[in-house]
Design a protein around this motif. Structure first.
Motif, PDB file in Angstrom:
ATOM      1  N   GLU A  52     104.530  68.804  20.417  1.00  0.00           N
ATOM      2  CA  GLU A  52     103.290  69.492  20.762  1.00  0.00           C
ATOM      3  C   GLU A  52     102.302  68.510  21.388  1.00  0.00           C
ATOM      4  OE1 GLU A  52     102.096  71.223  17.104  1.00  0.00           O
ATOM      5  OE2 GLU A  52     103.521  72.891  17.216  1.00  0.00           O
ATOM      6  N   ALA A  53     101.815  68.875  22.576  1.00  0.00           N
ATOM      7  CA  ALA A  53     100.936  67.974  23.309  1.00  0.00           C
ATOM      8  C   ALA A  53     100.080  68.752  24.285  1.00  0.00           C
ATOM      9  CB  ALA A  53     101.772  66.936  24.063  1.00  0.00           C
ATOM     10  N   ASP A  54      98.972  68.129  24.679  1.00  0.00           N
ATOM     11  CA  ASP A  54      98.114  68.712  25.712  1.00  0.00           C
ATOM     12  C   ASP A  54      98.657  68.402  27.108  1.00  0.00           C
ATOM     13  OD1 ASP A  54      95.796  69.650  23.973  1.00  0.00           O
ATOM     14  OD2 ASP A  54      95.894  67.533  23.424  1.00  0.00           O
ATOM     15  N   VAL A  55      99.265  67.236  27.252  1.00  0.00           N
ATOM     16  CA  VAL A  55      99.826  66.802  28.534  1.00  0.00           C
ATOM     17  C   VAL A  55     101.206  66.222  28.264  1.00  0.00           C
ATOM     18  CG1 VAL A  55      99.562  65.263  30.531  1.00  0.00           C
ATOM     19  CG2 VAL A  55      97.532  66.303  29.485  1.00  0.00           C
ATOM     20  N   ILE A  56     102.163  66.547  29.119  1.00  0.00           N
ATOM     21  CA  ILE A  56     103.515  66.011  29.023  1.00  0.00           C
ATOM     22  C   ILE A  56     103.794  65.205  30.284  1.00  0.00           C
ATOM     23  CG2 ILE A  56     105.974  66.556  28.836  1.00  0.00           C
ATOM     24  CD1 ILE A  56     105.150  69.197  27.461  1.00  0.00           C
ATOM     25  N   VAL A  57     104.134  63.936  30.129  1.00  0.00           N
ATOM     26  CA  VAL A  57     104.448  63.059  31.257  1.00  0.00           C
ATOM     27  C   VAL A  57     105.943  62.785  31.250  1.00  0.00           C
ATOM     28  CG1 VAL A  57     104.032  60.831  32.377  1.00  0.00           C
ATOM     29  CG2 VAL A  57     102.154  62.005  31.185  1.00  0.00           C
ATOM     30  N   VAL A  58     106.635  63.299  32.252  1.00  0.00           N
ATOM     31  CA  VAL A  58     108.078  63.118  32.391  1.00  0.00           C
ATOM     32  C   VAL A  58     108.307  62.021  33.430  1.00  0.00           C
ATOM     33  CG1 VAL A  58     110.265  64.208  33.001  1.00  0.00           C
ATOM     34  CG2 VAL A  58     108.507  65.520  31.785  1.00  0.00           C
ATOM     35  N   ALA A  59     108.674  60.839  32.983  1.00  0.00           N
ATOM     36  CA  ALA A  59     108.845  59.694  33.887  1.00  0.00           C
ATOM     37  C   ALA A  59     110.311  59.559  34.290  1.00  0.00           C
ATOM     38  CB  ALA A  59     108.337  58.412  33.230  1.00  0.00           C
ATOM     39  N   ASP A  60     110.790  60.512  35.074  1.00  0.00           N
ATOM     40  CA  ASP A  60     112.206  60.517  35.465  1.00  0.00           C
ATOM     41  C   ASP A  60     112.369  60.948  36.920  1.00  0.00           C
ATOM     42  OD1 ASP A  60     114.953  60.247  35.192  1.00  0.00           O
ATOM     43  OD2 ASP A  60     115.238  62.258  34.390  1.00  0.00           O
ATOM     44  N   SER A  61     111.360  60.671  37.731  1.00  0.00           N
ATOM     45  CA  SER A  61     111.447  61.010  39.146  1.00  0.00           C
ATOM     46  C   SER A  61     111.071  59.765  39.946  1.00  0.00           C
ATOM     47  CB  SER A  61     110.534  62.212  39.455  1.00  0.00           C
ATOM     48  OG  SER A  61     110.732  62.679  40.762  1.00  0.00           O
ATOM     49  N   GLY A  62     110.315  59.917  41.017  1.00  0.00           N
ATOM     50  CA  GLY A  62     110.031  58.740  41.814  1.00  0.00           C
ATOM     51  C   GLY A  62     108.907  58.946  42.789  1.00  0.00           C
ATOM     52  N   ASN A  63     108.710  57.931  43.627  1.00  0.00           N
ATOM     53  CA  ASN A  63     107.619  57.883  44.580  1.00  0.00           C
ATOM     54  C   ASN A  63     108.110  58.068  46.011  1.00  0.00           C
ATOM     55  OD1 ASN A  63     105.447  57.264  42.681  1.00  0.00           O
ATOM     56  ND2 ASN A  63     106.492  55.307  42.411  1.00  0.00           N
ATOM     57  N   TRP A  64     107.164  58.318  46.900  1.00  0.00           N
ATOM     58  CA  TRP A  64     107.494  58.472  48.320  1.00  0.00           C
ATOM     59  C   TRP A  64     108.148  57.198  48.842  1.00  0.00           C
ATOM     60  CZ3 TRP A  64     107.279  62.802  51.234  1.00  0.00           C
ATOM     61  CH2 TRP A  64     107.444  62.644  52.623  1.00  0.00           C
ATOM     62  N   SER A  65     107.626  56.062  48.420  1.00  0.00           N
ATOM     63  CA  SER A  65     108.212  54.755  48.743  1.00  0.00           C
ATOM     64  C   SER A  65     107.758  53.791  47.664  1.00  0.00           C
ATOM     65  CB  SER A  65     107.761  54.269  50.128  1.00  0.00           C
ATOM     66  OG  SER A  65     106.379  53.929  50.115  1.00  0.00           O
ATOM     67  N   SER A 116     103.704  59.049  44.227  1.00  0.00           N
ATOM     68  CA  SER A 116     103.868  60.500  44.332  1.00  0.00           C
ATOM     69  C   SER A 116     103.879  61.130  42.951  1.00  0.00           C
ATOM     70  CB  SER A 116     105.194  60.865  45.013  1.00  0.00           C
ATOM     71  OG  SER A 116     105.304  60.327  46.299  1.00  0.00           O
ATOM     72  N   LEU A 117     103.337  62.323  42.877  1.00  0.00           N
ATOM     73  CA  LEU A 117     103.678  63.243  41.808  1.00  0.00           C
ATOM     74  C   LEU A 117     104.771  64.159  42.339  1.00  0.00           C
ATOM     75  CD1 LEU A 117     100.323  64.471  40.211  1.00  0.00           C
ATOM     76  CD2 LEU A 117     102.076  63.059  39.148  1.00  0.00           C
ATOM     77  N   THR A 118     105.704  64.498  41.490  1.00  0.00           N
ATOM     78  CA  THR A 118     106.697  65.500  41.865  1.00  0.00           C
ATOM     79  C   THR A 118     106.071  66.867  41.635  1.00  0.00           C
ATOM     80  OG1 THR A 118     108.555  64.061  41.343  1.00  0.00           O
ATOM     81  CG2 THR A 118     108.981  66.425  41.365  1.00  0.00           C
ATOM     82  N   THR A 119     105.969  67.637  42.716  1.00  0.00           N
ATOM     83  CA  THR A 119     105.223  68.894  42.649  1.00  0.00           C
ATOM     84  C   THR A 119     106.078  70.083  42.259  1.00  0.00           C
ATOM     85  OG1 THR A 119     105.612  69.270  45.003  1.00  0.00           O
ATOM     86  CG2 THR A 119     103.595  68.101  44.391  1.00  0.00           C
ATOM     87  N   SER A 120     107.394  70.003  42.497  1.00  0.00           N
ATOM     88  CA  SER A 120     108.226  71.160  42.200  1.00  0.00           C
ATOM     89  C   SER A 120     109.684  70.761  42.093  1.00  0.00           C
ATOM     90  CB  SER A 120     108.079  72.231  43.298  1.00  0.00           C
ATOM     91  OG  SER A 120     108.548  71.749  44.555  1.00  0.00           O
TER      92      SER A 120
END
Length: 456
Positions: free
Chosen positions: A177-190, A195-199
């Motif tokens: 249970e949390a107010d914000v969930i940060v999933v650090a399993d994607s990446g950046n533009w470079s 980048s945030l992953t938007t979808s």
């Protein structure tokens, strides 16, 4: 407002960065390949190592066995409660890594960290040791000044499809249970542009069986009036597309990039990365980003037919193929599956029999571009990297993210990560940008600092 100046946090991240690199080097050496047994001793050691490092930065972390699968994975859960009235942030990453089928394809030993220039090479350096390093480094930098409550979940079977993820959450909701969930399993533009992953697109699969005869017949005797099942299957497949190469199945919806398109994908880069043959024209219309991130796409991922070797002159009575349909982030995949199934049956060429067997569904996900946490994340990235973020979607699917959103509908979900286009996650010579990792850590520390006051 935030509790620390960016300069102060930048200094703290720099002071602790040698320790972060050493941690990541040790993590790579653990060879935490979940496909070799999610319940194996090597996976337990990996989970214990991560739990120990999290305890080093103030998290009450422990190793537990997952539930809901035939064999339980080793998971790391933990929390650090600084104020019952403060916002709570769930930090996610995974400690299992992809296998290395052929180490000879690597330029270095895949399980010995090697630094060349600005990159560290090794299996799991980016996916998702880099995500663990982001959480570890940010919590280390904030130290006793952390202004949010933190829950941590470091998964042990993500590379195996996370079969126990949702049952585990449902059995232990208090851990998530949390107010914000940060999933650090994607990446950046470079490596230098955040980048945030938007979808994420959803996914659904169907098996299609095309039948024209109840037994094989001689192609010389009956060919011309009777088409073989492989040819008829090809016609069924082709019927899904219009003259521009866009998927044109009524009821399968399309969508533009979430939050607007800040920068389109470069066609030359896409062609090079994918190894596209010269002369091939990209299918579809609209931006490349929309075609690869948010519009639906169908791929024939399997086909049962007689092999060329040993073939002879008969008309194939039946053929079977599997279609993987990537759905727009906001579409219900079950709805898209029904629409595709109805379309395929209705477009049976020459009255042959087309039967469709529905398979699994996975929902897509779309970020809330107007959420306060989104604004905080973008501001933090802008400060840490010294440049405006370029947000991006992903054409693939991560089913547990929409499931997290379903189970915790009031939580704001942010998908970040340590990768960049050179990371080669899942491939030989996987690597992470060292300078990019440092900036990612600073961005997460700034984000946690901002969330301490903004999400109340």
């Amino acid at each position: 407002m935030s509790y620390h100046s960016p300069e102060e946090l930048r200094t703290r991240v720099a002071e602790g960065f040698t320790d972060v690199i050493a941690m990541l080097e040790r993590k790579i050496a653990l060879r935490s390949v979940s496909s070799e047994g999610i319940d194996g001793e090597h996976m337990r050691r990996s989970a214990q190592f991560v739990a120990d490092r999290l305890r080093d930065v103030g998290v009450e972390a422990r190793v537990v066995r997952s539930t809901g699968a035939s064999v339980g994975a080793w998971e790391v859960v933990g929390s650090r409660i600084v104020d019952p009235h403060a916002p709570t942030v769930l930090l996610y990453a995974h400690h299992d890594v992809q296998p290395v089928p052929d180490a000879g394809e690597w330029d270095t030993d895949p399980f010995v960290a090697a630094i060349h220039g600005d990159r560290m090479y090794g299996r799991g350096s980016a996916d998702d040791g880099g995500g663990i390093a982001m959480h570890y480094g940010a919590l280390r930098a904030l130290g006793s000044d952390l202004g949010v409550n933190v829950r941590v979940f470091i998964e042990g079977e993500e590379e195996m499809g996370s079969p126990s993820f949702i049952p585990f959450i449902e059995a232990h909701p208090q851990e998530f249970e949390a107010d914000v969930i940060v999933v650090a399993d994607s990446g950046n533009w470079s490596a230098g542009i955040p980048s945030l992953t938007t979808s994420l697109r959803g996914n659904t699969c169907v098996d299609v069986t095309v039948t024209v005869l109840d037994h094989p017949v001689h192609s010389g005797q009956f060919g011309g009036a009777i088409l073989d099942a492989v040819t008829l299957s090809s016609m069924v497949i082709a019927s899904m597309y219009d003259e521009n190469g866009d998927l044109a199945v009524p009821g399968v919806t399309s969508q533009e990039p979430v939050g607007g398109l800040q920068r389109d994908l470069d066609e030359g880069t896409v062609r090079t990365d994918a190894g596209v043959v010269p002369g091939y024209r990209m299918a579809g219309t609209g931006s490349l980003a929309s075609r690869m991130w948010t519009k639906p796409s169908a791929t024939v991922i399997g086909f049962d037919a007689h092999p060329v070797e040993g073939s002879f002159n008969v008309i194939a009575p039946q053929a079977r193929f599997r279609i993987s349909l990537r759905t727009a982030p906001d579409q219900d995949p079950a709805e898209a599956q029904r629409a595709l199934s109805d379309f395929l049956v209705a477009h049976a060429p020459w009255g042959c029999r087309v039967e469709v067997t529905p398979l699994e569904n996975g929902r897509g996900w779309a970020m809330d571009p107007d959420a306060r946490a989104t604004e905080d994340a973008l501001d933090s990235m802008r400060t840490a990297f010294g440049t405006d973020p370029v947000n991006k979607g992903e054409g693939g699917s991560i089913p547990f993210i929409p499931e997290l959103q379903r189970l915790f509908p009031n939580a704001q979900v942010l998908v970040t990560g340590p990768e960049d286009p050179q990371s080669n996650a899942h491939s030989p010579n996987e690597s992470i940008s060292i300078s990019g990792l440092r900036k990612n850590i600073l961005a997460e520390a700034l984000l946690l600092d901002a969330l301490a006051s903004s999400v109340r």
